[in-house]
Write an enzyme that holds these catalytic residues in place. Sequence first.
Site, short mmCIF file in Angstrom:
data_model
loop_
_atom_site.label_atom_id
_atom_site.label_comp_id
_atom_site.label_asym_id
_atom_site.label_seq_id
_atom_site.Cartn_x
_atom_site.Cartn_y
_atom_site.Cartn_z
N ASP A 1 -48.41 -10.03 18.68
CA ASP A 1 -48.40 -10.94 17.53
C ASP A 1 -46.98 -11.06 16.66
O ASP A 1 -46.78 -11.66 15.92
CB ASP A 1 -49.29 -10.34 16.33
CG ASP A 1 -50.66 -10.66 16.73
OD1 ASP A 1 -51.08 -11.42 17.70
OD2 ASP A 1 -51.73 -10.27 16.13
N LYS B 1 -54.38 -9.15 7.61
CA LYS B 1 -55.49 -10.26 8.05
C LYS B 1 -56.49 -9.43 9.10
O LYS B 1 -57.38 -9.47 8.93
CB LYS B 1 -54.94 -11.28 8.51
CG LYS B 1 -55.93 -12.23 9.08
CD LYS B 1 -55.11 -13.30 9.79
CE LYS B 1 -54.95 -13.21 11.07
NZ LYS B 1 -56.15 -13.59 12.08
N ASN B 2 -55.83 -8.79 9.75
CA ASN B 2 -56.47 -8.25 11.16
C ASN B 2 -57.30 -7.21 10.93
O ASN B 2 -58.18 -6.61 11.78
CB ASN B 2 -55.64 -8.14 12.34
CG ASN B 2 -55.26 -9.27 13.21
OD1 ASN B 2 -55.59 -10.31 12.55
ND2 ASN B 2 -54.27 -9.28 13.98
N SER C 1 -59.03 -4.16 24.49
CA SER C 1 -59.52 -5.32 23.54
C SER C 1 -59.61 -4.94 22.13
O SER C 1 -60.56 -3.96 21.92
CB SER C 1 -60.82 -6.16 24.13
OG SER C 1 -61.08 -6.98 23.08
N VAL C 2 -58.79 -5.48 21.11
CA VAL C 2 -58.89 -5.27 19.72
C VAL C 2 -60.37 -5.47 19.50
O VAL C 2 -61.19 -4.61 18.84
CB VAL C 2 -57.94 -5.96 19.00
CG1 VAL C 2 -58.25 -5.63 17.47
CG2 VAL C 2 -56.75 -5.43 19.46
N CYS D 1 -57.12 -19.42 17.73
CA CYS D 1 -55.76 -20.05 18.21
C CYS D 1 -55.85 -20.36 19.88
O CYS D 1 -56.50 -19.53 20.65
CB CYS D 1 -54.82 -19.03 17.91
SG CYS D 1 -54.12 -18.79 16.39
N ARG E 1 -59.15 -16.28 26.43
CA ARG E 1 -59.96 -15.42 25.45
C ARG E 1 -61.33 -15.48 25.91
O ARG E 1 -62.04 -15.64 24.95
CB ARG E 1 -59.40 -16.07 24.01
CG ARG E 1 -57.89 -15.66 23.77
CD ARG E 1 -57.58 -15.98 22.28
NE ARG E 1 -57.21 -14.93 21.60
CZ ARG E 1 -57.14 -14.93 20.11
NH1 ARG E 1 -57.11 -16.05 19.63
NH2 ARG E 1 -56.93 -13.72 19.72
N ARG F 1 -61.74 -17.14 15.49
CA ARG F 1 -62.35 -16.52 16.74
C ARG F 1 -63.06 -15.14 16.23
O ARG F 1 -64.10 -14.77 16.66
CB ARG F 1 -61.28 -16.01 17.61
CG ARG F 1 -61.77 -15.42 18.98
CD ARG F 1 -60.73 -14.97 19.96
NE ARG F 1 -61.04 -13.98 20.80
CZ ARG F 1 -61.77 -14.16 22.00
NH1 ARG F 1 -61.93 -15.23 22.07
NH2 ARG F 1 -62.22 -13.19 22.74
N ARG G 1 -53.44 -19.48 7.68
CA ARG G 1 -54.52 -18.72 8.12
C ARG G 1 -54.25 -17.16 8.06
O ARG G 1 -54.93 -16.32 7.64
CB ARG G 1 -55.04 -19.02 9.59
CG ARG G 1 -55.55 -20.21 9.87
CD ARG G 1 -56.20 -20.25 11.49
NE ARG G 1 -56.45 -18.97 11.79
CZ ARG G 1 -56.53 -18.52 13.07
NH1 ARG G 1 -55.78 -19.05 14.04
NH2 ARG G 1 -56.91 -17.16 13.24
C1 UD1 Z 1 -56.66 -9.71 18.24
C2 UD1 Z 1 -56.12 -10.01 17.00
C3 UD1 Z 1 -54.81 -11.05 17.50
C4 UD1 Z 1 -54.02 -10.25 18.53
C5 UD1 Z 1 -54.68 -9.50 19.61
C6 UD1 Z 1 -54.02 -8.63 20.45
C7 UD1 Z 1 -57.51 -10.25 15.07
C8 UD1 Z 1 -58.20 -10.94 14.30
N1 UD1 Z 1 -56.82 -10.80 16.06
O1 UD1 Z 1 -57.43 -10.65 19.16
O2 UD1 Z 1 -53.94 -11.23 16.36
O3 UD1 Z 1 -53.13 -11.01 19.10
O4 UD1 Z 1 -55.86 -8.85 19.02
O5 UD1 Z 1 -53.44 -7.63 19.81
O6 UD1 Z 1 -57.35 -8.82 14.83
N2 UD1 Z 1 -60.06 -10.30 26.64
C9 UD1 Z 1 -60.94 -10.42 27.79
N3 UD1 Z 1 -62.18 -10.42 27.55
C10 UD1 Z 1 -62.86 -10.02 26.38
C11 UD1 Z 1 -61.92 -9.76 25.52
C12 UD1 Z 1 -60.74 -10.00 25.55
O7 UD1 Z 1 -60.36 -10.99 28.88
O8 UD1 Z 1 -64.11 -9.83 26.31
C13 UD1 Z 1 -58.61 -10.23 26.94
C14 UD1 Z 1 -57.96 -11.47 26.16
O9 UD1 Z 1 -58.28 -12.66 26.64
C15 UD1 Z 1 -56.73 -10.95 25.89
C16 UD1 Z 1 -56.75 -9.62 26.00
O10 UD1 Z 1 -57.83 -9.29 26.54
O11 UD1 Z 1 -56.05 -11.17 27.15
C17 UD1 Z 1 -56.57 -8.93 24.53
O12 UD1 Z 1 -57.33 -9.56 23.66
P1 UD1 Z 1 -58.06 -8.99 22.12
O13 UD1 Z 1 -57.35 -7.66 22.12
O14 UD1 Z 1 -59.63 -8.86 22.40
O15 UD1 Z 1 -57.64 -9.92 21.14
P2 UD1 Z 1 -58.51 -10.28 20.06
O16 UD1 Z 1 -59.41 -9.29 19.40
O17 UD1 Z 1 -59.23 -11.55 20.08
#
Ligand code: UD1
Length: 430
Positions: free
Chosen positions: A317, A22-23, A174-175, A126, A131, A102, A409
Amino acid sequence: MEKLLVRGGNRLEGEIPISGAKNAALPLMIAALLTDETLTLHNTPRLADVMQLQKILGNHGADIMIAGKRAGQGRFTGETLRISAREIIDTTAPYELVSKMRASFWVLGPLLARCGEAKVSLPGGCAIGTRPVDLYLQALQRMGAEIEVEGGYVVARAPKGRLNGAHVMFPKVSVGATHVVMMAATLAEGETVIENAAREPEVADLAECLVKMGAQIEGIGRSTLRIQGRERLHGAEHSIVADRIEAGTYAMAAAMTDGEVLLRGARAEHLSAFIDVMAQAGIEVREVDGGLAVRRANGEMRAVTVETQPHPGFPTDLQAQLMALMTRAQGVSSIRETIFENRFMHVQELVRLGADITLMGDTALVKGVASLKGAPVMATDLRASVSLVIAALAAQGETEIHRLYHLDRGFEALEEKLSAVGADIERVAA
Ligand code: UD1
């Protein structure tokens, strides 16, 4: 509304096919907005999130064709999506669509890079923490974007009509921000260097597809990515990487029942931290021809000490599922969540099934118990919901799991896959 009924106690045995991730599917579908040619994605899982994203892409003008199964393919082989965004007819991603998922916020990168402007609602998704999106916005500003946040929307513009390459150093991994900046950089003018990039296999899968589309990216799979911007990208064909989270989840489901399964298509190199933790717990996850074989090595499961980390660390995850598994281990496990501050909502539900869990800030102490007992429980987020399934598989009696939309989802054909290896699980009207 539907619910799952799980009657615990059956040993899982047999083969479970692992779907496309999915991701990876979500950013790959979004990448189709970068080109006016067709992007063909094979092995796309049938999931609510994928369908929701089809609506969002359609709103921007993308045509999406879903091809049927190819000859010789089995029941759980994914779909082929052909996405053609010949013309972007709307650069706004509205609240009604983005708030449901998201990851749809990520259209910001391709829209801004291709059209020089985008207006994207701030995301929902979620409820596992605050986030924020600060990392995305700071990086795009470095690439020359002018950004304002107005009425719940991010309004972004590239003053010259095109972003410029830049040096982006993420203060935190951040992913999503890595996906967005990487996509934007493929069409920017000049070179972009991303430091402290996420190294998740799904980021590498997106990068490999972008390269097939004509992008130039060095450092795939590493924490520094170097991208030379192109005038345009072209169509390509790509098969989505296997879902390591689904694989890890079913590995733990099997271990929970003292079962033995083959996870067809799962890849060990994407799960190394997880495999190490399983070894500590006394569960063998072995690479075999065509996938991963899982079984308890000998007898009792042992407690583990784990902390979630960005890849290649133990994935957040899989945290909820590990917690469910450790409710039945010998001793006290310590599970620390370092990525999301509010990702323990499954704890109260696991306790309803008889688990002994104490929360201390970002750490959960899980004391193994002799048995769990079925009860009605509620899914609170995607991964939490599947942790309840794992617990239910070993609980005495019947567990009812409500709010299945979370599960739908992210897990393709969960009941079918688990029933096929012996679980007593069915979906009924609530
Ligand atoms: C993606 C995955 C999710 C997984 C997560 C971490 C998808 C669709 N979702 O979510 O399943 O749990 O990676 O492996 O691929 N953050 C900030 N500022 C930002 C962006 C992020 O502070 O601008 C923080 C977030 O709040 C969190 C951390 O960085 O604490 C990691 O988040 P991130 O890697 O961005 O997660 P997602 O990409 O949303």
